[in-house]
Scaffold this motif. Structure first.
Motif, PDB file in Angstrom:
ATOM      1  N   SER A 218       0.802  -1.234   0.000  1.00  0.00           N
ATOM      2  CA  SER A 218       0.000   0.000   0.000  1.00  0.00           C
ATOM      3  C   SER A 218       0.831   1.278   0.000  1.00  0.00           C
ATOM      4  CB  SER A 218      -0.933   0.003   1.218  1.00  0.00           C
ATOM      5  OG  SER A 218      -0.185   0.019   2.427  1.00  0.00           O
ATOM      6  N   TYR A 219       2.151   1.153   0.056  1.00  0.00           N
ATOM      7  CA  TYR A 219       2.999   2.355   0.056  1.00  0.00           C
ATOM      8  C   TYR A 219       2.848   3.094  -1.268  1.00  0.00           C
ATOM      9  CZ  TYR A 219       4.957   0.263   4.204  1.00  0.00           C
ATOM     10  OH  TYR A 219       5.095  -0.276   5.456  1.00  0.00           O
ATOM     11  N   ILE A 220       2.714   4.412  -1.191  1.00  0.00           N
ATOM     12  CA  ILE A 220       2.413   5.237  -2.361  1.00  0.00           C
ATOM     13  C   ILE A 220       3.635   6.065  -2.740  1.00  0.00           C
ATOM     14  CG2 ILE A 220       0.985   7.134  -3.241  1.00  0.00           C
ATOM     15  CD1 ILE A 220      -1.228   6.133  -1.319  1.00  0.00           C
ATOM     16  N   ARG A 221       3.923   6.068  -4.031  1.00  0.00           N
ATOM     17  CA  ARG A 221       5.006   6.883  -4.571  1.00  0.00           C
ATOM     18  C   ARG A 221       4.498   7.670  -5.787  1.00  0.00           C
ATOM     19  NH1 ARG A 221       6.327   5.625  -0.259  1.00  0.00           N
ATOM     20  NH2 ARG A 221       8.200   4.514   0.432  1.00  0.00           N
ATOM     21  N   ASP A 222       5.139   8.797  -6.060  1.00  0.00           N
ATOM     22  CA  ASP A 222       4.868   9.591  -7.256  1.00  0.00           C
ATOM     23  C   ASP A 222       5.957   9.236  -8.264  1.00  0.00           C
ATOM     24  OD1 ASP A 222       4.294  11.526  -9.142  1.00  0.00           O
ATOM     25  OD2 ASP A 222       5.126  13.183  -7.977  1.00  0.00           O
ATOM     26  N   TRP A 223       5.582   8.674  -9.410  1.00  0.00           N
ATOM     27  CA  TRP A 223       6.547   8.101 -10.344  1.00  0.00           C
ATOM     28  C   TRP A 223       6.861   9.053 -11.493  1.00  0.00           C
ATOM     29  CZ3 TRP A 223       9.219   3.906  -9.058  1.00  0.00           C
ATOM     30  CH2 TRP A 223       8.723   3.112  -8.008  1.00  0.00           C
ATOM     31  N   LEU A 224       8.156   9.246 -11.746  1.00  0.00           N
ATOM     32  CA  LEU A 224       8.659  10.203 -12.735  1.00  0.00           C
ATOM     33  C   LEU A 224       9.543   9.482 -13.742  1.00  0.00           C
ATOM     34  CD1 LEU A 224       9.244  13.176 -13.647  1.00  0.00           C
ATOM     35  CD2 LEU A 224      11.035  13.231 -11.894  1.00  0.00           C
ATOM     36  N   TYR A 225       9.167   9.532 -15.017  1.00  0.00           N
ATOM     37  CA  TYR A 225       9.969   8.903 -16.066  1.00  0.00           C
ATOM     38  C   TYR A 225      11.305   9.614 -16.171  1.00  0.00           C
ATOM     39  CZ  TYR A 225      10.878   6.562 -20.539  1.00  0.00           C
ATOM     40  OH  TYR A 225      11.405   5.786 -21.543  1.00  0.00           O
ATOM     41  N   VAL A 226      12.390   8.865 -16.196  1.00  0.00           N
ATOM     42  CA  VAL A 226      13.723   9.448 -16.029  1.00  0.00           C
ATOM     43  C   VAL A 226      14.072  10.449 -17.130  1.00  0.00           C
ATOM     44  CG1 VAL A 226      14.966   7.613 -17.271  1.00  0.00           C
ATOM     45  CG2 VAL A 226      16.108   8.882 -15.409  1.00  0.00           C
ATOM     46  N   GLU A 227      13.603  10.229 -18.344  1.00  0.00           N
ATOM     47  CA  GLU A 227      13.930  11.174 -19.418  1.00  0.00           C
ATOM     48  C   GLU A 227      13.143  12.478 -19.275  1.00  0.00           C
ATOM     49  OE1 GLU A 227      13.771   9.144 -23.175  1.00  0.00           O
ATOM     50  OE2 GLU A 227      15.334   7.725 -22.577  1.00  0.00           O
ATOM     51  N   ASP A 228      11.936  12.399 -18.707  1.00  0.00           N
ATOM     52  CA  ASP A 228      11.239  13.631 -18.335  1.00  0.00           C
ATOM     53  C   ASP A 228      12.028  14.378 -17.269  1.00  0.00           C
ATOM     54  OD1 ASP A 228       9.084  13.478 -20.064  1.00  0.00           O
ATOM     55  OD2 ASP A 228       7.715  12.595 -18.605  1.00  0.00           O
ATOM     56  N   HIS A 229      12.546  13.632 -16.292  1.00  0.00           N
ATOM     57  CA  HIS A 229      13.336  14.261 -15.236  1.00  0.00           C
ATOM     58  C   HIS A 229      14.565  14.960 -15.814  1.00  0.00           C
ATOM     59  CE1 HIS A 229      15.611  13.734 -11.160  1.00  0.00           C
ATOM     60  NE2 HIS A 229      15.192  14.955 -11.322  1.00  0.00           N
ATOM     61  N   ALA A 230      15.253  14.301 -16.736  1.00  0.00           N
ATOM     62  CA  ALA A 230      16.444  14.905 -17.349  1.00  0.00           C
ATOM     63  C   ALA A 230      16.097  16.217 -18.039  1.00  0.00           C
ATOM     64  CB  ALA A 230      17.074  13.924 -18.336  1.00  0.00           C
ATOM     65  N   ASP A 231      14.977  16.252 -18.733  1.00  0.00           N
ATOM     66  CA  ASP A 231      14.545  17.495 -19.383  1.00  0.00           C
ATOM     67  C   ASP A 231      14.328  18.596 -18.349  1.00  0.00           C
ATOM     68  OD1 ASP A 231      14.587  16.483 -21.975  1.00  0.00           O
ATOM     69  OD2 ASP A 231      12.488  15.859 -21.920  1.00  0.00           O
ATOM     70  N   ALA A 232      13.674  18.236 -17.248  1.00  0.00           N
ATOM     71  CA  ALA A 232      13.419  19.226 -16.204  1.00  0.00           C
ATOM     72  C   ALA A 232      14.717  19.733 -15.587  1.00  0.00           C
ATOM     73  CB  ALA A 232      12.515  18.622 -15.128  1.00  0.00           C
TER      74      ALA A 232
END
Length: 350
Positions: A218-232
């Motif tokens: 039940s642990y909740i995480r907010d998932w970020l695609y790594v290539e989106d992160h690199a752009d940011a």
């Protein structure tokens, strides 16, 4: 820009290196090549005239001074870190040494070079951190991490990253070092070292092994695609306000169980089991790890309003791309299977 990327052979760092070279930045990749690093991650750009590799440890101050004086980067993007919570439970010393002491040496080397080159206005030190420094959240969608959330780290890993964040802010306030900071949510995608949840689930599913999930999933995480992160990250490095901190999130909250079930469903479509059953049948629940944070969730309002950035992929789209990448790149992950700790249960030495 001329970027010095620390940890550029790791998961997030290599995504930054690849993306930076693609768009025409000059990149110096500084990496010690510890267990989770792999130069295959940057093979795409290794032959480019825009790319240079420097093997060094961020705790080695003479090496850092040499690299700074040789390359004189416009921007330092500091991603080198020990990052696996379970490993930090078993062996916190490495996390203290790399994440705290290493960040100190890097800040001092950057400050020296900045002074020696006349304190150019173009220079900035971009420190990349994690949402885990904020601690844990209740299961309430209205409550999220913002840039002003008080720090409350609960693992040796997150405590070491929190300490490094404080060092960066102190070097900005005390010495005037031009810094920007980012704190990201859970990353996933290609080249993810196979000790983390998503690649571990993919590879154990393909191997016909049980898919371990902590507690009841039940642990909740907010998932970020790594290539989106690199752009940011590249956007913040160029346009972020000095002294400012930006939270980077994927806007994709899911429980761990939901994530693994989604991975199983994708595999069911792309590479069905020979017995016709679902990979989800391999899911098992295992004893929880100590101090497990219940929920992470990023409020990305500042980044969206000030710099106009939002993630480009939903979690389902990103997971489909990720699963396909692992299916297409077996040689990459096979070569990592014998590295220390891969596939083993860690974080139980308490």
């Amino acid at each position: 820009m001329k970027l010095l990327v620390t940890g550029g052979a790791g998961f997030i760092g290599s995504a930054v290196v690849r993306q930076a070279v693609r768009v025409g930045h000059e990149v110096v990749n500084l990496d010690a090549l510890t267990y989770a690093a792999c130069l295959e991650n940057v093979a795409e750009v290794s032959g480019s005239h825009l790319y240079t590799f420097e093997r060094a440890d961020i705790c080695d101050r003479p090496a850092l001074d040499r690299i700074f004086s040789t390359h004189n980067p416009d921007v330092v993007m500091h991603l080198a870190a020990e990052s696996h919570v379970d490993r930090s439970i078993d062996g916190p010393g490495d996390f203290i040494e790399t994440n705290i002491t290493g960040t100190y040496h890097l800040l001092e080397a950057a400050r020296k070079n900045w002074i020696d080159t006349g304190k150019p206005d173009s220079f900035r030190f971009h420190h990349i951190s994690t949402d885990e420094v904020y601690g844990t959240l209740p299961n309430d969608p209205s409550v999220m991490f913002t840039e002003t959330t008080a720090y409350d780290p609960r693992s040796p890993y997150s405590a070491s990253k929190a300490a490094s964040d404080h060092l960066v802010r102190a070097w900005s306030a005390t010495y005037g070092l031009p810094v920007v900071m980012t704190n990201c949510s859970n990353n996933y995608g290609p080249y993810h070292f196979p000790e983390k949840l998503i690649p571990l689930a993919i590879l154990k599913a393909l191997a016909g092994e049980s898919l371990p999930i902590y507690g009841d999933g039940s642990y909740i995480r907010d998932w970020l695609y790594v290539e989106d992160h690199a752009d940011a990250l590249l956007l913040v490095a160029q346009k972020g306000e000095l002294g400012r901190s930006y939270n980077i999130g994927g806007e994709n909250e899911r429980t761990n169980l939901e994530v693994v079930r989604t991975v199983c469903g994708i595999l069911d479509d792309k590479r069905p089991r020979q017995d016709g059953k679902s990979y989800a049948d391999q899911i098992t629940f295992v004893t929880d790890r100590p101090g497990h944070d219940a929920r992470y969730a990023i409020d990305p309002t500042r980044l969206r309003n000030e710099l106009g950035w939002r993630p480009s992929l939903t979690l389902e789209e990103g997971l489909a791309r990720t699963v396909q990448w692992y299916l297409d790149n077996e040689a990459w992950w096979r070569a990592l299977q014998n590295r220390q700790g891969v596939g083993d249960r860690l974080g139980v030495k308490v």
